[in-house]
Enzyme design. Structure first.
Site, short mmCIF file in Angstrom:
data_model
loop_
_atom_site.label_atom_id
_atom_site.label_comp_id
_atom_site.label_asym_id
_atom_site.label_seq_id
_atom_site.Cartn_x
_atom_site.Cartn_y
_atom_site.Cartn_z
N ASP A 132 -24.36 -22.75 -1.22
CA ASP A 132 -24.75 -22.24 0.09
C ASP A 132 -25.51 -23.27 0.92
O ASP A 132 -25.12 -23.58 2.06
CB ASP A 132 -25.61 -20.97 -0.06
CG ASP A 132 -24.95 -19.93 -0.95
OD1 ASP A 132 -23.71 -19.98 -1.08
OD2 ASP A 132 -25.67 -19.10 -1.51
N HIS A 192 -13.64 5.04 2.61
CA HIS A 192 -13.99 3.65 2.92
C HIS A 192 -12.79 2.73 2.63
O HIS A 192 -12.60 2.30 1.49
CB HIS A 192 -15.19 3.20 2.09
CG HIS A 192 -16.49 3.77 2.55
ND1 HIS A 192 -17.27 3.18 3.52
CD2 HIS A 192 -17.13 4.92 2.19
CE1 HIS A 192 -18.36 3.92 3.73
NE2 HIS A 192 -18.29 4.97 2.94
N GLU A 232 -12.49 -0.28 3.37
CA GLU A 232 -12.91 -1.67 3.18
C GLU A 232 -13.16 -2.05 1.73
O GLU A 232 -13.16 -3.24 1.39
CB GLU A 232 -14.16 -1.97 4.02
CG GLU A 232 -15.43 -1.24 3.60
CD GLU A 232 -15.61 0.11 4.25
OE1 GLU A 232 -16.77 0.54 4.40
OE2 GLU A 232 -14.60 0.76 4.59
N CYS A 237 -16.27 7.02 7.65
CA CYS A 237 -17.29 7.82 6.99
C CYS A 237 -18.32 8.33 8.01
O CYS A 237 -17.99 9.17 8.85
CB CYS A 237 -17.94 7.02 5.86
SG CYS A 237 -18.90 8.05 4.72
N TYR A 238 -19.55 7.82 8.00
CA TYR A 238 -20.54 8.22 9.00
C TYR A 238 -20.00 7.96 10.40
O TYR A 238 -20.23 8.75 11.33
CB TYR A 238 -21.83 7.45 8.78
CG TYR A 238 -22.97 7.87 9.69
CD1 TYR A 238 -23.90 8.83 9.29
CD2 TYR A 238 -23.11 7.31 10.96
CE1 TYR A 238 -24.95 9.21 10.12
CE2 TYR A 238 -24.15 7.69 11.80
CZ TYR A 238 -25.06 8.64 11.38
OH TYR A 238 -26.09 9.02 12.22
N GLY A 240 -22.75 4.76 6.91
CA GLY A 240 -24.20 4.66 6.95
C GLY A 240 -24.84 5.67 6.03
O GLY A 240 -24.20 6.63 5.60
N LYS A 247 -19.72 -15.29 -0.24
CA LYS A 247 -19.72 -16.51 -1.04
C LYS A 247 -18.35 -17.18 -1.06
O LYS A 247 -18.25 -18.41 -0.91
CB LYS A 247 -20.16 -16.20 -2.47
CG LYS A 247 -20.12 -17.38 -3.43
CD LYS A 247 -21.20 -18.40 -3.15
CE LYS A 247 -22.53 -17.90 -3.67
NZ LYS A 247 -23.59 -18.92 -3.56
#
Length: 517
Positions: A231, A173, A175, A83-84, A56, A373
Protein backbone atom coordinates in the site's frame (compact mmCIF):
# COMPACT_ATOMS: atom_id res chain seq x y z
CA UNK A 1 -12.43 10.19 -18.16
CA UNK A 2 -15.74 12.00 -18.61
CA UNK A 3 -17.19 12.43 -15.12
CA UNK A 4 -20.66 12.18 -16.62
CA UNK A 5 -19.92 8.61 -17.80
CA UNK A 6 -20.20 7.40 -14.22
CA UNK A 7 -22.38 5.95 -11.48
CA UNK A 8 -22.80 7.71 -8.14
CA UNK A 9 -23.34 5.60 -5.02
CA UNK A 10 -25.15 7.20 -2.10
CA UNK A 11 -23.75 5.49 1.00
CA UNK A 12 -26.02 4.75 3.95
CA UNK A 13 -23.26 3.13 6.00
CA UNK A 14 -23.16 -0.46 4.78
CA UNK A 15 -19.86 -2.24 5.36
CA UNK A 16 -20.03 -3.55 1.79
CA UNK A 17 -20.82 -0.29 -0.02
CA UNK A 18 -17.38 -0.24 -1.58
CA UNK A 19 -18.06 -3.67 -3.05
CA UNK A 20 -20.71 -2.04 -5.24
CA UNK A 21 -18.08 0.32 -6.62
CA UNK A 22 -15.69 -2.58 -6.99
CA UNK A 23 -18.15 -4.57 -9.11
CA UNK A 24 -18.82 -1.57 -11.31
CA UNK A 25 -15.13 -0.84 -11.78
CA UNK A 26 -14.68 -4.48 -12.80
CA UNK A 27 -17.25 -3.73 -15.50
CA UNK A 28 -15.24 -0.69 -16.62
CA UNK A 29 -17.53 1.90 -15.07
CA UNK A 30 -16.12 4.86 -13.13
CA UNK A 31 -17.84 5.12 -9.76
CA UNK A 32 -17.84 7.60 -6.90
CA UNK A 33 -19.25 7.20 -3.40
CA UNK A 34 -20.95 10.03 -1.54
CA UNK A 35 -22.33 9.84 2.03
CA UNK A 36 -26.10 10.19 2.33
CA UNK A 37 -25.44 13.25 4.49
CA UNK A 38 -23.51 14.95 1.69
CA UNK A 39 -24.40 18.21 -0.02
CA UNK A 40 -27.31 17.63 -2.46
CA UNK A 41 -25.75 20.16 -4.82
CA UNK A 42 -22.74 17.87 -5.13
CA UNK A 43 -25.02 15.15 -6.45
CA UNK A 44 -26.28 17.42 -9.20
CA UNK A 45 -22.77 18.65 -9.94
CA UNK A 46 -21.49 15.08 -10.33
CA UNK A 47 -23.99 14.59 -13.19
CA UNK A 48 -23.82 10.77 -13.11
CA UNK A 49 -25.60 8.54 -15.61
CA UNK A 50 -27.19 6.64 -12.75
CA UNK A 51 -27.42 6.48 -8.94
CA UNK A 52 -27.26 3.53 -6.56
CA UNK A 53 -28.58 3.75 -3.00
CA UNK A 54 -26.55 1.43 -0.78
CA UNK A 55 -27.56 -0.74 2.13
CA UNK A 56 -27.16 0.42 5.70
CA UNK A 57 -27.49 -0.60 9.37
CA UNK A 58 -30.48 1.61 10.23
CA UNK A 59 -34.23 1.04 10.08
CA UNK A 60 -36.31 3.00 7.57
CA UNK A 61 -39.26 2.39 9.90
CA UNK A 62 -37.66 4.83 12.35
CA UNK A 63 -38.36 8.51 11.71
CA UNK A 64 -34.87 9.86 12.44
CA UNK A 65 -32.84 7.53 10.20
CA UNK A 66 -31.11 8.65 6.97
CA UNK A 67 -33.01 9.29 3.74
CA UNK A 68 -31.87 9.79 0.18
CA UNK A 69 -31.43 13.45 -0.81
CA UNK A 70 -34.45 14.55 -2.84
CA UNK A 71 -32.12 15.54 -5.67
CA UNK A 72 -31.71 11.82 -6.42
CA UNK A 73 -35.30 11.65 -7.64
CA UNK A 74 -35.24 14.97 -9.49
CA UNK A 75 -32.37 14.31 -11.89
CA UNK A 76 -34.19 12.03 -14.31
CA UNK A 77 -31.50 9.32 -14.16
CA UNK A 78 -31.95 5.62 -13.32
CA UNK A 79 -31.87 4.73 -9.62
CA UNK A 80 -31.14 1.33 -8.07
CA UNK A 81 -31.87 0.85 -4.36
CA UNK A 82 -30.14 -2.00 -2.54
CA UNK A 83 -31.54 -3.33 0.76
CA UNK A 84 -31.88 -0.18 2.92
CA UNK A 85 -31.62 1.80 -0.33
CA UNK A 86 -34.64 -0.04 -1.73
CA UNK A 87 -36.61 0.56 1.43
CA UNK A 88 -35.93 4.29 1.72
CA UNK A 89 -36.62 4.77 -2.00
CA UNK A 90 -40.00 3.07 -1.67
CA UNK A 91 -40.87 4.97 1.52
CA UNK A 92 -39.84 8.34 0.06
CA UNK A 93 -41.83 7.76 -3.14
CA UNK A 94 -45.08 6.94 -1.33
CA UNK A 95 -44.73 3.29 -0.34
CA UNK A 96 -44.52 1.83 3.15
CA UNK A 97 -41.82 -0.01 5.08
CA UNK A 98 -42.56 -2.06 8.18
CA UNK A 99 -40.41 -3.87 10.73
CA UNK A 100 -40.26 -7.53 9.79
CA UNK A 101 -41.87 -10.21 11.92
CA UNK A 102 -38.89 -12.38 11.02
CA UNK A 103 -35.43 -11.41 9.85
CA UNK A 104 -33.72 -12.76 6.74
CA UNK A 105 -29.94 -13.10 6.90
CA UNK A 106 -27.73 -15.18 4.66
CA UNK A 107 -28.52 -17.09 1.50
CA UNK A 108 -32.05 -17.05 0.11
CA UNK A 109 -33.74 -18.36 -3.02
CA UNK A 110 -35.06 -15.60 -5.28
CA UNK A 111 -37.74 -16.31 -7.92
CA UNK A 112 -38.27 -13.99 -10.90
CA UNK A 113 -42.04 -13.47 -11.30
CA UNK A 114 -42.17 -10.70 -13.94
CA UNK A 115 -39.91 -9.30 -16.63
CA UNK A 116 -38.31 -5.87 -16.34
CA UNK A 117 -35.62 -3.88 -18.14
CA UNK A 118 -33.09 -4.55 -15.36
CA UNK A 119 -33.46 -8.33 -15.76
CA UNK A 120 -33.59 -8.36 -19.57
CA UNK A 121 -31.21 -10.91 -21.06
CA UNK A 122 -30.11 -11.99 -17.60
CA UNK A 123 -32.95 -13.28 -15.45
CA UNK A 124 -35.98 -14.68 -17.35
CA UNK A 125 -39.38 -15.10 -15.74
CA UNK A 126 -39.43 -18.30 -13.69
CA UNK A 127 -35.68 -18.28 -13.05
CA UNK A 128 -34.39 -18.83 -9.53
CA UNK A 129 -31.18 -17.42 -8.12
CA UNK A 130 -29.37 -17.77 -4.82
CA UNK A 131 -28.86 -14.32 -3.31
CA UNK A 132 -27.54 -12.84 -0.06
CA UNK A 133 -30.09 -11.22 2.24
CA UNK A 134 -29.41 -9.06 5.30
CA UNK A 135 -32.54 -7.31 6.55
CA UNK A 136 -35.09 -7.14 9.33
CA UNK A 137 -37.50 -4.57 7.86
CA UNK A 138 -39.34 -5.09 4.58
CA UNK A 139 -41.33 -3.13 2.02
CA UNK A 140 -45.02 -3.61 2.86
CA UNK A 141 -46.60 -1.43 0.14
CA UNK A 142 -45.17 -0.26 -3.17
CA UNK A 143 -45.20 3.33 -4.43
CA UNK A 144 -47.36 4.21 -7.41
CA UNK A 145 -45.84 2.93 -10.66
CA UNK A 146 -43.84 0.10 -9.08
CA UNK A 147 -44.48 -3.61 -9.46
CA UNK A 148 -42.98 -6.75 -7.97
CA UNK A 149 -40.57 -8.56 -10.29
CA UNK A 150 -38.98 -11.08 -7.87
CA UNK A 151 -39.82 -12.61 -4.50
CA UNK A 152 -38.22 -14.73 -1.80
CA UNK A 153 -39.70 -16.59 1.16
CA UNK A 154 -38.83 -13.74 3.51
CA UNK A 155 -39.26 -10.78 1.13
CA UNK A 156 -42.43 -10.56 -1.00
CA UNK A 157 -40.91 -7.50 -2.67
CA UNK A 158 -37.42 -8.93 -3.12
CA UNK A 159 -37.06 -6.96 -6.37
CA UNK A 160 -39.31 -4.16 -7.62
CA UNK A 161 -39.32 -2.05 -10.76
CA UNK A 162 -40.74 1.12 -12.30
CA UNK A 163 -39.50 0.86 -15.89
CA UNK A 164 -41.02 4.20 -16.92
CA UNK A 165 -38.87 6.16 -14.47
CA UNK A 166 -36.09 3.53 -14.57
CA UNK A 167 -36.29 3.04 -10.80
CA UNK A 168 -35.39 -0.39 -9.42
CA UNK A 169 -35.02 -1.84 -5.94
CA UNK A 170 -33.63 -5.13 -4.66
CA UNK A 171 -33.82 -6.34 -1.08
CA UNK A 172 -30.74 -8.54 -1.49
CA UNK A 173 -27.07 -7.56 -1.90
CA UNK A 174 -25.92 -8.17 -5.49
CA UNK A 175 -22.47 -6.78 -4.68
CA UNK A 176 -21.35 -9.70 -2.48
CA UNK A 177 -19.94 -12.85 -4.04
CA UNK A 178 -22.64 -14.96 -2.39
CA UNK A 179 -25.33 -13.50 -4.71
CA UNK A 180 -25.52 -15.49 -7.93
CA UNK A 181 -25.16 -13.23 -11.00
CA UNK A 182 -25.03 -10.22 -8.66
CA UNK A 183 -22.06 -8.63 -10.44
CA UNK A 184 -23.80 -9.18 -13.79
CA UNK A 185 -26.91 -7.46 -12.45
CA UNK A 186 -24.93 -4.38 -11.40
CA UNK A 187 -23.15 -4.37 -14.76
CA UNK A 188 -26.51 -4.59 -16.52
CA UNK A 189 -27.76 -1.57 -14.56
CA UNK A 190 -24.70 0.56 -15.31
CA UNK A 191 -24.06 -0.38 -18.93
CA UNK A 192 -27.52 -1.11 -20.35
CA UNK A 193 -29.97 0.76 -18.14
CA UNK A 194 -27.79 3.83 -17.49
CA UNK A 195 -25.83 3.78 -20.75
CA UNK A 196 -22.29 3.95 -19.33
CA UNK A 197 -19.57 3.17 -21.86
CA UNK A 198 -17.59 0.71 -19.73
CA UNK A 199 -14.29 2.29 -20.81
CA UNK A 200 -12.87 3.10 -17.37
CA UNK A 201 -9.58 1.38 -16.47
CA UNK A 202 -6.75 1.46 -13.95
CA UNK A 203 -4.86 3.58 -16.47
CA UNK A 204 -7.66 6.12 -16.20
CA UNK A 205 -7.57 5.92 -12.39
CA UNK A 206 -3.82 6.52 -12.43
CA UNK A 207 -4.21 9.63 -14.58
CA UNK A 208 -7.05 10.95 -12.42
CA UNK A 209 -5.12 10.29 -9.21
CA UNK A 210 -2.00 12.07 -10.50
CA UNK A 211 -4.11 15.07 -11.47
CA UNK A 212 -5.83 15.10 -8.06
CA UNK A 213 -2.51 14.90 -6.18
CA UNK A 214 -1.06 17.81 -8.15
CA UNK A 215 -4.20 19.88 -7.60
CA UNK A 216 -4.19 19.25 -3.84
CA UNK A 217 -0.47 19.60 -3.17
CA UNK A 218 0.40 22.46 -5.53
CA UNK A 219 3.94 23.61 -4.72
CA UNK A 220 3.88 22.06 -1.25
CA UNK A 221 6.07 19.27 0.03
CA UNK A 222 4.82 15.83 1.01
CA UNK A 223 6.26 13.28 3.40
CA UNK A 224 5.13 9.70 2.92
CA UNK A 225 5.07 7.13 5.66
CA UNK A 226 6.77 4.26 3.87
CA UNK A 227 6.49 0.83 5.45
CA UNK A 228 7.73 -1.27 2.55
CA UNK A 229 4.36 -2.97 2.16
CA UNK A 230 2.29 -2.88 -1.01
CA UNK A 231 0.00 0.00 0.00
CA UNK A 232 2.53 2.61 1.06
CA UNK A 233 4.91 1.60 -1.75
CA UNK A 234 2.30 2.08 -4.46
CA UNK A 235 1.21 5.36 -2.87
CA UNK A 236 4.81 6.60 -2.79
CA UNK A 237 5.53 5.77 -6.45
CA UNK A 238 2.21 7.27 -7.57
CA UNK A 239 2.82 10.49 -5.64
CA UNK A 240 6.40 10.68 -6.91
CA UNK A 241 5.07 10.42 -10.46
CA UNK A 242 2.77 13.34 -9.72
CA UNK A 243 5.12 15.75 -7.90
CA UNK A 244 8.65 14.37 -8.20
CA UNK A 245 11.12 15.55 -5.57
CA UNK A 246 8.42 17.45 -3.69
CA UNK A 247 7.97 14.04 -2.05
CA UNK A 248 10.21 12.74 0.71
CA UNK A 249 9.62 9.23 2.02
CA UNK A 250 10.14 8.55 5.70
CA UNK A 251 10.80 4.92 6.49
CA UNK A 252 10.49 4.16 10.18
CA UNK A 253 12.09 0.95 11.36
CA UNK A 254 10.07 0.31 14.50
CA UNK A 255 11.81 -2.96 15.27
CA UNK A 256 8.65 -4.91 14.42
CA UNK A 257 9.36 -5.71 10.77
CA UNK A 258 9.80 -9.09 9.11
CA UNK A 259 13.28 -10.42 8.43
CA UNK A 260 15.26 -8.37 5.90
CA UNK A 261 12.53 -5.81 5.18
CA UNK A 262 14.41 -2.71 6.31
CA UNK A 263 17.27 -3.44 3.92
CA UNK A 264 14.87 -4.15 1.03
CA UNK A 265 13.03 -0.86 1.47
CA UNK A 266 16.21 1.22 1.57
CA UNK A 267 17.61 -0.50 -1.52
CA UNK A 268 14.42 -0.25 -3.61
CA UNK A 269 13.27 3.29 -2.90
CA UNK A 270 16.48 5.07 -2.06
CA UNK A 271 18.40 3.24 -4.75
CA UNK A 272 16.29 1.95 -7.64
CA UNK A 273 13.60 4.66 -7.64
CA UNK A 274 15.90 7.40 -6.35
CA UNK A 275 13.08 8.83 -4.25
CA UNK A 276 14.34 11.08 -1.42
CA UNK A 277 14.33 8.72 1.56
CA UNK A 278 14.84 9.28 5.28
CA UNK A 279 15.57 5.99 7.05
CA UNK A 280 14.76 6.46 10.73
CA UNK A 281 15.75 3.61 13.02
CA UNK A 282 13.40 4.11 15.95
CA UNK A 283 13.27 0.50 17.13
CA UNK A 284 14.68 1.32 20.57
CA UNK A 285 12.01 3.97 21.07
CA UNK A 286 9.12 1.69 20.03
CA UNK A 287 10.29 -1.34 21.97
CA UNK A 288 10.90 0.83 25.01
CA UNK A 289 7.35 2.17 24.86
CA UNK A 290 6.00 -1.39 24.51
CA UNK A 291 7.95 -2.84 27.45
CA UNK A 292 5.61 -4.58 29.86
CA UNK A 293 2.51 -3.99 27.69
CA UNK A 294 0.32 -7.03 27.03
CA UNK A 295 -3.05 -5.58 26.02
CA UNK A 296 -3.32 -5.69 22.18
CA UNK A 297 -5.36 -2.51 21.92
CA UNK A 298 -2.87 -0.62 24.08
CA UNK A 299 -0.07 -1.89 21.84
CA UNK A 300 -1.82 -0.50 18.78
CA UNK A 301 -2.35 2.87 20.39
CA UNK A 302 1.26 3.09 21.53
CA UNK A 303 2.53 2.23 18.05
CA UNK A 304 0.16 4.70 16.41
CA UNK A 305 1.13 7.51 18.79
CA UNK A 306 4.82 6.75 18.35
CA UNK A 307 4.48 6.87 14.57
CA UNK A 308 2.84 10.28 14.83
CA UNK A 309 5.66 11.47 17.09
CA UNK A 310 8.35 10.28 14.68
CA UNK A 311 6.65 11.74 11.62
CA UNK A 312 6.13 15.02 13.40
CA UNK A 313 9.84 15.20 14.20
CA UNK A 314 10.83 14.42 10.61
CA UNK A 315 8.25 16.82 9.17
CA UNK A 316 9.68 19.65 11.24
CA UNK A 317 13.08 18.96 9.69
CA UNK A 318 11.75 19.24 6.13
CA UNK A 319 11.27 22.87 5.25
CA UNK A 320 7.87 23.48 3.73
CA UNK A 321 6.42 20.04 4.48
CA UNK A 322 2.66 20.48 4.54
CA UNK A 323 1.27 17.04 3.68
CA UNK A 324 1.52 13.50 5.02
CA UNK A 325 0.87 10.70 2.52
CA UNK A 326 -0.48 7.34 3.65
CA UNK A 327 -1.38 4.13 1.88
CA UNK A 328 -4.86 4.01 3.41
CA UNK A 329 -7.24 1.63 1.58
CA UNK A 330 -11.00 1.59 1.63
CA UNK A 331 -11.22 -1.46 3.94
CA UNK A 332 -9.23 0.62 6.46
CA UNK A 333 -11.79 3.39 6.15
CA UNK A 334 -14.89 1.27 6.61
CA UNK A 335 -13.32 -0.47 9.61
CA UNK A 336 -12.89 2.86 11.35
CA UNK A 337 -15.70 5.22 10.37
CA UNK A 338 -19.44 4.79 10.16
CA UNK A 339 -20.45 6.80 7.10
CA UNK A 340 -24.15 7.13 7.85
CA UNK A 341 -24.04 8.19 11.48
CA UNK A 342 -20.71 9.96 11.44
CA UNK A 343 -19.66 8.16 14.61
CA UNK A 344 -16.11 6.90 14.64
CA UNK A 345 -15.92 3.18 15.31
CA UNK A 346 -12.45 2.42 16.63
CA UNK A 347 -11.37 -0.81 15.00
CA UNK A 348 -8.02 0.05 13.40
CA UNK A 349 -6.70 2.31 16.10
CA UNK A 350 -3.15 2.17 14.74
CA UNK A 351 -4.37 3.69 11.46
CA UNK A 352 -4.99 7.41 11.04
CA UNK A 353 -7.90 6.93 8.64
CA UNK A 354 -10.07 9.22 10.71
CA UNK A 355 -7.61 12.13 10.52
CA UNK A 356 -4.44 13.28 12.25
CA UNK A 357 -4.01 14.80 15.73
CA UNK A 358 -4.41 18.58 15.80
CA UNK A 359 -0.83 19.05 17.00
CA UNK A 360 0.46 17.53 13.76
CA UNK A 361 0.34 20.40 11.29
CA UNK A 362 0.01 18.27 8.17
CA UNK A 363 -2.80 17.57 5.72
CA UNK A 364 -3.45 14.01 4.62
CA UNK A 365 -2.87 12.76 1.08
CA UNK A 366 -4.42 9.30 0.59
CA UNK A 367 -4.51 8.47 -3.14
CA UNK A 368 -5.52 4.82 -2.57
CA UNK A 369 -8.41 5.54 -0.22
CA UNK A 370 -11.01 4.34 -2.77
CA UNK A 371 -9.27 1.06 -3.66
CA UNK A 372 -9.23 -2.54 -2.50
CA UNK A 373 -5.98 -4.41 -2.04
CA UNK A 374 -6.17 -6.28 -5.35
CA UNK A 375 -6.85 -2.99 -7.14
CA UNK A 376 -3.79 -1.49 -5.46
CA UNK A 377 -1.76 -4.40 -6.78
CA UNK A 378 -3.14 -3.72 -10.26
CA UNK A 379 -2.19 -0.05 -9.92
CA UNK A 380 1.29 -1.08 -8.77
CA UNK A 381 1.75 -3.14 -11.92
CA UNK A 382 0.46 -0.21 -13.94
CA UNK A 383 3.19 1.92 -12.32
CA UNK A 384 5.87 -0.67 -13.07
CA UNK A 385 6.64 -1.85 -9.54
CA UNK A 386 8.38 -5.25 -9.34
CA UNK A 387 6.11 -8.26 -8.91
CA UNK A 388 8.04 -9.31 -5.79
CA UNK A 389 6.69 -6.17 -4.10
CA UNK A 390 3.28 -5.93 -5.77
CA UNK A 391 2.44 -9.53 -4.91
CA UNK A 392 3.67 -9.35 -1.32
CA UNK A 393 1.26 -10.51 1.34
CA UNK A 394 -0.37 -7.74 3.43
CA UNK A 395 1.46 -6.76 6.61
CA UNK A 396 -0.34 -4.91 9.42
CA UNK A 397 0.72 -1.45 10.52
CA UNK A 398 1.60 -2.58 14.06
CA UNK A 399 3.87 -5.21 12.51
CA UNK A 400 4.91 -8.19 14.60
CA UNK A 401 3.56 -6.54 17.76
CA UNK A 402 0.13 -8.08 17.22
CA UNK A 403 1.64 -11.42 16.28
CA UNK A 404 3.26 -11.75 19.68
CA UNK A 405 0.34 -12.03 22.11
CA UNK A 406 1.32 -10.85 25.55
CA UNK A 407 4.43 -8.87 26.42
CA UNK A 408 6.87 -8.12 23.59
CA UNK A 409 10.55 -8.82 24.09
CA UNK A 410 13.51 -8.75 21.65
CA UNK A 411 13.91 -12.50 22.18
CA UNK A 412 10.31 -13.22 21.17
CA UNK A 413 10.59 -10.99 18.11
CA UNK A 414 13.77 -12.77 16.97
CA UNK A 415 12.10 -16.17 17.35
CA UNK A 416 9.00 -15.02 15.47
CA UNK A 417 11.01 -13.45 12.63
CA UNK A 418 12.92 -16.66 12.13
CA UNK A 419 9.80 -18.86 12.25
CA UNK A 420 7.91 -16.55 9.88
CA UNK A 421 10.79 -16.54 7.40
CA UNK A 422 11.00 -20.35 7.38
CA UNK A 423 7.21 -20.64 6.94
CA UNK A 424 7.10 -18.23 4.00
CA UNK A 425 10.12 -19.88 2.42
CA UNK A 426 8.36 -23.26 2.61
CA UNK A 427 5.28 -21.74 0.99
CA UNK A 428 7.36 -20.22 -1.83
CA UNK A 429 9.26 -23.45 -2.43
CA UNK A 430 5.95 -25.30 -2.70
CA UNK A 431 4.77 -22.77 -5.32
CA UNK A 432 1.83 -21.69 -3.17
CA UNK A 433 2.69 -18.07 -2.31
CA UNK A 434 0.58 -16.46 -5.06
CA UNK A 435 -2.43 -18.67 -4.25
CA UNK A 436 -2.56 -17.29 -0.72
CA UNK A 437 -3.75 -13.82 0.26
CA UNK A 438 -1.85 -13.68 3.54
CA UNK A 439 0.28 -16.12 5.48
CA UNK A 440 2.16 -15.53 8.71
CA UNK A 441 3.36 -17.04 11.95
CA UNK A 442 2.26 -16.10 15.47
CA UNK A 443 4.29 -16.75 18.60
CA UNK A 444 1.81 -17.90 21.21
CA UNK A 445 2.27 -16.93 24.88
CA UNK A 446 2.54 -20.62 25.71
CA UNK A 447 5.53 -22.86 26.38
CA UNK A 448 5.38 -26.62 26.20
CA UNK A 449 7.62 -29.38 27.43
CA UNK A 450 9.09 -31.54 24.68
CA UNK A 451 11.93 -33.92 24.08
CA UNK A 452 14.33 -32.97 21.30
CA UNK A 453 17.03 -35.55 20.77
CA UNK A 454 18.20 -36.66 24.17
CA UNK A 455 17.22 -33.50 26.01
CA UNK A 456 13.99 -32.10 27.37
CA UNK A 457 13.04 -28.67 26.01
CA UNK A 458 10.73 -25.97 27.34
CA UNK A 459 10.02 -23.68 24.41
CA UNK A 460 7.30 -21.68 22.66
CA UNK A 461 4.39 -22.83 20.52
CA UNK A 462 4.20 -21.26 17.07
CA UNK A 463 0.87 -20.92 15.26
CA UNK A 464 0.71 -20.73 11.47
CA UNK A 465 -2.03 -19.01 9.53
CA UNK A 466 -2.85 -18.70 5.82
CA UNK A 467 -6.01 -17.37 4.21
CA UNK A 468 -7.44 -16.83 0.76
CA UNK A 469 -9.45 -13.72 -0.11
CA UNK A 470 -10.42 -11.68 -3.16
CA UNK A 471 -11.08 -8.36 -1.47
CA UNK A 472 -9.85 -8.36 2.13
CA UNK A 473 -13.42 -8.31 3.43
CA UNK A 474 -13.91 -12.07 3.84
CA UNK A 475 -11.43 -14.93 3.99
CA UNK A 476 -11.14 -18.70 4.23
CA UNK A 477 -8.28 -20.69 5.66
CA UNK A 478 -5.98 -22.10 2.99
CA UNK A 479 -6.37 -25.92 2.64
CA UNK A 480 -2.76 -26.99 3.04
CA UNK A 481 -2.08 -30.70 2.70
CA UNK A 482 -1.02 -32.59 5.79
CA UNK A 483 2.29 -33.29 4.06
CA UNK A 484 3.02 -29.58 3.61
CA UNK A 485 2.10 -28.68 7.20
CA UNK A 486 4.23 -31.52 8.50
CA UNK A 487 7.15 -30.34 6.36
CA UNK A 488 6.80 -26.68 7.44
CA UNK A 489 6.43 -27.61 11.12
CA UNK A 490 9.49 -29.87 10.99
CA UNK A 491 11.57 -27.12 9.40
CA UNK A 492 10.51 -24.55 12.00
CA UNK A 493 11.24 -26.83 14.95
CA UNK A 494 14.61 -27.82 13.48
CA UNK A 495 15.73 -24.39 12.27
CA UNK A 496 14.29 -22.00 14.88
CA UNK A 497 15.72 -22.16 18.35
CA UNK A 498 12.98 -21.40 20.85
CA UNK A 499 10.08 -23.29 19.18
CA UNK A 500 9.28 -26.94 19.88
CA UNK A 501 5.67 -27.17 18.70
CA UNK A 502 3.71 -25.84 15.70
CA UNK A 503 -0.08 -25.64 15.21
CA UNK A 504 -2.18 -24.49 12.20
CA UNK A 505 -5.11 -22.07 12.61
CA UNK A 506 -8.09 -22.82 10.35
CA UNK A 507 -10.26 -19.84 11.43
CA UNK A 508 -12.09 -18.13 8.57
CA UNK A 509 -13.52 -14.62 8.19
CA UNK A 510 -17.25 -14.57 7.49
CA UNK A 511 -18.84 -11.57 5.73
CA UNK A 512 -18.92 -8.49 7.92
CA UNK A 513 -15.76 -9.28 9.88
CA UNK A 514 -12.44 -7.77 8.95
CA UNK A 515 -9.27 -8.59 10.77
CA UNK A 516 -7.33 -11.81 10.83
CA UNK A 517 -4.05 -10.56 12.28
Amino acid sequence: MDSKDSILIIDFGSQVTQLIARRLREAGVYTEIMPCTGDPESITAAAPRGIILSGGPNSVAMADTPRAPQAVFEMGVPVLGICYGQQTMCQQLGGRVEPGTSREFGRAELEVVEACTLFEGLWPVGATRTVWMSHGDHVAALPHGFRTVATSSGAPYAAVADDDRRYYGVQFHPEVVHSEDGAALLSRFALDVCGCSGSWSMTAYRARAVEAIRAKVGDGKVICGLSGGVDSSVAAVLIHEAIGDQLTCVFVDHGLLRAGEAEEVAALFGGHYNIPLIHRNASAMFLGQLTGVSDPEQKRKIIGASFIEVFDEEANRIEGAAFLAQGTLYPDVIESISAAGGDAVTIKSHHNVGGLPEKMKLQLVEPLRELFKDEVRELGRELGLPESLVGRHPFPGPGLAIRVPGEITPEKLDILRAADAVYLDAIRQAGLYDEIWQAFAVLLPVRTVGVMGDARSYEYVCALRAVTSSDGMTADSYPFTHAFLSHAATRIVNEVKGVNRVVYDVTSKPPGTIEWE
